[in-house]
Design a protein around this motif. Structure first.
Motif, short mmCIF file in Angstrom:
data_model
loop_
_atom_site.label_atom_id
_atom_site.label_comp_id
_atom_site.label_asym_id
_atom_site.label_seq_id
_atom_site.Cartn_x
_atom_site.Cartn_y
_atom_site.Cartn_z
N ARG A 58 0.84 -1.20 0.00
CA ARG A 58 0.00 0.00 0.00
C ARG A 58 0.88 1.25 0.00
O ARG A 58 0.63 2.20 -0.74
N GLN A 59 1.93 1.24 0.82
CA GLN A 59 2.86 2.37 0.87
C GLN A 59 3.55 2.58 -0.48
O GLN A 59 3.72 3.72 -0.93
N ILE A 60 3.94 1.49 -1.12
CA ILE A 60 4.59 1.58 -2.43
C ILE A 60 3.64 2.20 -3.44
O ILE A 60 4.03 3.09 -4.21
N ASP A 61 2.38 1.77 -3.44
CA ASP A 61 1.39 2.35 -4.35
C ASP A 61 1.24 3.85 -4.11
O ASP A 61 1.18 4.65 -5.06
N GLU A 62 1.17 4.23 -2.84
CA GLU A 62 1.03 5.65 -2.49
C GLU A 62 2.26 6.43 -2.94
O GLU A 62 2.15 7.54 -3.47
N LEU A 63 3.44 5.86 -2.73
CA LEU A 63 4.67 6.52 -3.17
C LEU A 63 4.70 6.68 -4.70
O LEU A 63 5.14 7.71 -5.21
N LYS A 64 4.23 5.67 -5.42
CA LYS A 64 4.19 5.76 -6.88
C LYS A 64 3.28 6.89 -7.33
O LYS A 64 3.60 7.63 -8.27
N LEU B 287 5.07 10.07 -6.62
CA LEU B 287 6.17 10.25 -7.57
C LEU B 287 5.66 10.75 -8.91
O LEU B 287 6.28 11.60 -9.55
N ASN B 288 4.51 10.26 -9.33
CA ASN B 288 3.92 10.72 -10.59
C ASN B 288 3.63 12.22 -10.53
O ASN B 288 3.92 12.95 -11.48
N ILE B 289 3.09 12.68 -9.41
CA ILE B 289 2.82 14.10 -9.25
C ILE B 289 4.12 14.90 -9.28
O ILE B 289 4.21 15.95 -9.94
#
Length: 125
Positions: free
Chosen positions: A95-101, A104-106
């Motif tokens: 979940r943290q990785i998804d949030e970081l991705k 990162l996109n922003i």
């Protein structure tokens, strides 16, 4: 092989102070001491310290790590409970990785906006 607290700190990329804190918090009950009272770590202890550092680095609270270590010290009868703890923690890390991705996109879009002077890129978020 046996390791000193400073050697373990270097190997695990933490400070000796951090390891002493972990010991004080009950995370290192498996670590022995030599005749002078200094902590001595075996190869097996080193593996466990690496797991503890991994858990901490991925956001697991100290109290949850302590619970895991306490269960570990109880032996094989707690294997399924420990497995469940790891599975739940893995879900949280994903979940943290998804949030970081997403974040990162922003950030990438913001950098692209600066690179191109194109404010319209922010509308793509």
């Amino acid at each position: 092989m046996m390791y000193s607290i400073n050697e373990v700190a270097t190997i695990c990329d933490v400070t000796a102070h951090t390891l002493r804190f972990y010991d004080k918090e009950g995370l290192l009950p498996f670590v022995g001491r030599n005749g002078a009272g200094n902590r001595i770590f075996s190869d097996g202890d080193l593996v466990l310290v690496k797991v503890i550092c991994c858990m901490k680095n991925t956001g697991m609270p100290i109290k949850d790590i302590r619970t895991y270590i306490e269960l570990l010290m109880e032996g094989d009868t707690t294997k399924e409970t420990r497995r469940s703890i790891m599975i739940e923690h893995r879900k949280e890390v994903l979940r943290q990785i998804d949030e970081l991705k997403k974040n990162l996109n922003i950030i990438d879009l913001k950098v692209a906006m600066y690179d191109t002077n194109n404010i319209d890129l922010l509308r793509e978020i």
